[in-house]
Design a protein around this motif. Sequence first.
Motif, PDB file in Angstrom:
ATOM      1  N   LYS A 357       0.832  -1.213   0.000  1.00 63.97           N
ATOM      2  CA  LYS A 357       0.000   0.000   0.000  1.00 63.97           C
ATOM      3  C   LYS A 357       0.862   1.256   0.000  1.00 63.97           C
ATOM      4  CE  LYS A 357      -4.027  -2.151   2.172  1.00 63.97           C
ATOM      5  NZ  LYS A 357      -4.909  -2.197   3.356  1.00 63.97           N
ATOM      6  N   GLU A 358       2.006   1.188   0.628  1.00 65.24           N
ATOM      7  CA  GLU A 358       2.922   2.330   0.614  1.00 65.24           C
ATOM      8  C   GLU A 358       3.428   2.580  -0.808  1.00 65.24           C
ATOM      9  OE1 GLU A 358       7.249   3.657   2.518  1.00 65.24           O
ATOM     10  OE2 GLU A 358       6.202   1.881   3.264  1.00 65.24           O
ATOM     11  N   ALA A 361       0.672   4.157  -2.900  1.00 64.54           N
ATOM     12  CA  ALA A 361       0.480   5.575  -2.569  1.00 64.54           C
ATOM     13  C   ALA A 361       1.587   6.449  -3.119  1.00 64.54           C
ATOM     14  CB  ALA A 361       0.366   5.746  -1.049  1.00 64.54           C
ATOM     15  N   THR A 362       2.832   5.938  -3.136  1.00 66.56           N
ATOM     16  CA  THR A 362       3.981   6.763  -3.545  1.00 66.56           C
ATOM     17  C   THR A 362       4.406   6.527  -4.975  1.00 66.56           C
ATOM     18  OG1 THR A 362       5.549   5.094  -2.724  1.00 66.56           O
ATOM     19  CG2 THR A 362       4.821   6.819  -1.170  1.00 66.56           C
TER      20      THR A 362
END
Length: 443
Positions: A357-358, A361-362
């Motif tokens: 998920k990181e 998002a990035t």
Amino acid sequence: MEFFLRLFDTSDFPARWTCGRWSPGHGWLHILSDLGVWSAYFTIPVVLGYFIARRKDLPFRSIFLLFAAFILLCGTTHLMEAIIFWWPAYRLAGVLKLLTAVVSWLTVFALIRITPNILAMRSPDELEREIVAREQAEERLRDANEQLERRVLERTLELAEQAELLRTTLASIGDAVITTDVKGRITNLNAVGETLTGWATADAVGQSLDTVFNIVNEETRRAVENPATRALKEGVVVGLANHTILIGRDGKERPIDDSAAPIRSREGEVVGCVLVFRDMTERHRQEAELRDRERQFRTLAESIPQLAWMANPDGHIFWYNRRWYEYTGTTMEQMEGWGWQSVHDPDELPKVLERWKESIATGQTFDMVFPLRGGDGVFRPFLTRVEPVKDDYGRVGRWFGTNTDVTELERTKAALRESESRFTVALQSARILVYTTDADLRY
């Protein structure tokens, strides 16, 4: 009757000088006083008459005339009082006083009748204030008219600028634009519209839209319902179906994509239609190339020994290669979306989800080693690497991931660590000096 016949007969009355004991001073006091009153009473009607003659629009004109007659009669009675000292015309004096009394009461009744109207009249101060207020209102009205004229001029210039801007915009816009009236007759084409339809604006204006905008289905070659027709009838925005071909005046065919919207007046009435469309030839070519590259990519992904998959920008996985299904023993229905979590170690899954998920998002690369369960129920370590596939604007369009089995590598690492550990223990227990140097014999 005898009274009026003897009106000027004074034989039976004595003159006032001979009636009583009048002293010269007392008599002349009365005479001069009556003459002074008479002269004033005579002058007042003359002034009023002059004023009435000058002011033709004088309100309550009749009361002024009646009041002048009343003043004149009052003065005449005083004149008679002075004359009686020599000419005792008491009968004439009585008639004059009677006339004065009658005119006096007529004046009283007239005043009573018009007094409410007089009281309702505005005072000079009020009139002056009204005049000032009216002048101010007229000044404000002139200012408002000037402002309105300026606004009308500004609005006219603004509309002219908007019209010019609209013409410039339509001329420079990359899409083709056609406008029609409420009956579907052409009113304007921009330059791109002329190029795609093969019609010059001068020739197209007044023509039916179906004549200029000739569209058919790419596969059936049947005529397609013009979206502008529905937009005019239903007053809604309408788009073309896929696989629509525009046949130009020169017979050239182009795939197009378009939409039509009604043109409404200020009152909301449909007064025409605007049709916007574009040549899709290049996009179709690009889409065909993209599909071909994707087929080649999937063929390559099917041939590599790693497990491979692709996901949407939000992490939703929509494709796995054959190796994935062979190893996990699953189906596409089981793995759809986020179904891959079922083959992860429950203890390791929270860390994997957090890292994944990181990366979503990035937009950064995902790189991690974690176990995956095979179809035989055994967990094996895999090195997973996920790369973002970005478009020309730097946005993530897809994710491509691979899972490489590192079981043997992990075993080799474990064996090497065990060997190093035994060697270290042996060196620590030996009664010898041990050291290492580099190629230059430096410790």
